[in-house]
Design an enzyme around this catalytic site. Structure first.
Site: not given
Ligand code: GLN
Length: 307
Positions: A63, A190
């Protein structure tokens, strides 16, 4: 101030810390990461780099990519972005769906999954997914002055195979008209953003523009000073999900975490900092990463709230 000694003592404490949190297992390719690791890198405003522990080991930024993707999206659509994404802390988990129904498919902020999926949708406009992903990777390489930064394809695949919650968020927002591309295309952008791999050193380098009011240390401007200030504000209020208040209380720096165990923290005018330890608190933020930043804030007096 002897930053080298401060970092060395933090690294020593974190290496031996007994309570390391739990590695994320819901993304299978992250489940096997050794929780014994800890790294830290600090880039100061005058360009010096201080690093310790596993600062050169690449990890999944997850994230934290939401910061760079947001910067890119604001460059494309400016303040129109805020018609589709809010700017308030959510007070709920990073992958929560509950607020979306009451709030008509408008995510609370760009740093929870739903918000970052909308940001990905903005970055996808006018591109094939492959191009939008390439643009983000190139942007991060430019920010970090490092062409070695790349996507970990195994992590991207792993997310793609298991990302049903993100699919649910995306479909739900599309039902409200807040996703303009087919769900799988937007999620492709994403998931690949989350799967970018960087070391603490690379990440701290990439964050320099946020410590320098939007300027690139090697010349020119990445974004305006006002936009840098706003991104820092969002990191402070929303960067750690339902633990953002606690992080501000303990650390007092704009910060963004990822479930790979990394945190990017900014001390405006002073430092860009990256820490990494894979074990997470129950809110999905790096357990030792937050503690290390708390120690650094105490030792240096760095904070946006004064000494
Ligand atoms: N790729 C993770 C997700 O989509 C990212 C979440 C995170 O780092 N908090 O759940």
């Amino acid at each position: 101030m002897n930053l080298e000694a401060i970092i060395a003592s933090i690294v020593e404490e974190m290496r031996a810390a007994p309570d390391r949190g739990e590695v994320a297992t819901y993304i299978p390719s992250l489940a096997g990461v050794d929780p014994g690791q800890f790294g830290m890198a600090v880039v100061t405003a005058d360009g010096q780099v201080f690093a310790g522990g596993d600062a050169e080991t690449a990890f999944s930024i997850q994230s934290i990519s939401k910061v760079f993707a947001l910067t890119l999206a604001l460059g494309k659509v400016g303040d129109r972005l805020w018609n589709r994404v809010g700017r308030e802390p959510s007070g709920s988990a990073f992958n929560s769906i509950v607020q979306l129904e009451a709030e008509q498919g408008i995510p609370r902020n760009p740093f929870i999954n739903a918000g970052a999926i909308v940001v990905s949708d903005v970055n996808l406009a006018g591109h094939a997914p492959r191009e939008a992903i390439g643009e983000l990777v190139h942007f991060i390489r430019y920010l970090a002055s490092d062409d070695g930064i790349a996507i970990d394809e195994a992590v991207a695949r792993s997310e793609q195979e298991t990302g049903e919650r993100n699919r649910a968020l995306a479909h739900y927002m599309r039902a409200f008209g807040n996703l303009h591309h087919p769900v799988e295309l937007t999620l492709g952008v994403y998931f690949h953003a989350c799967a970018i791999a960087m070391s603490c050193r690379q990440l701290a380098m990439a964050g320099r523009y946020l410590m320098l009011c939007g300027a690139h240390p090697e010349g020119g401007r990445v974004i305006s000073d006002k936009r840098a200030r706003r991104i820092n504000a969002l990191m402070l209020t929303c960067g750690h999900y339902d633990q953002s208040g606690d992080f501000a209380f303990r650390v007092g720096m704009p910060g963004k975490s990822g479930v790979g165990g990394g945190i990017l923290a900014i001390v405006p005018g002073k430092a860009s900092i990256a820490v990494w330890s894979p074990g997470l608190s129950r809110n999905g933020n790096s357990q030792l990463g937050s503690l290390a930043l708390e120690r650094l804030a105490d030792a240096t007096g760095w904070s946006v709230f004064g000494l």
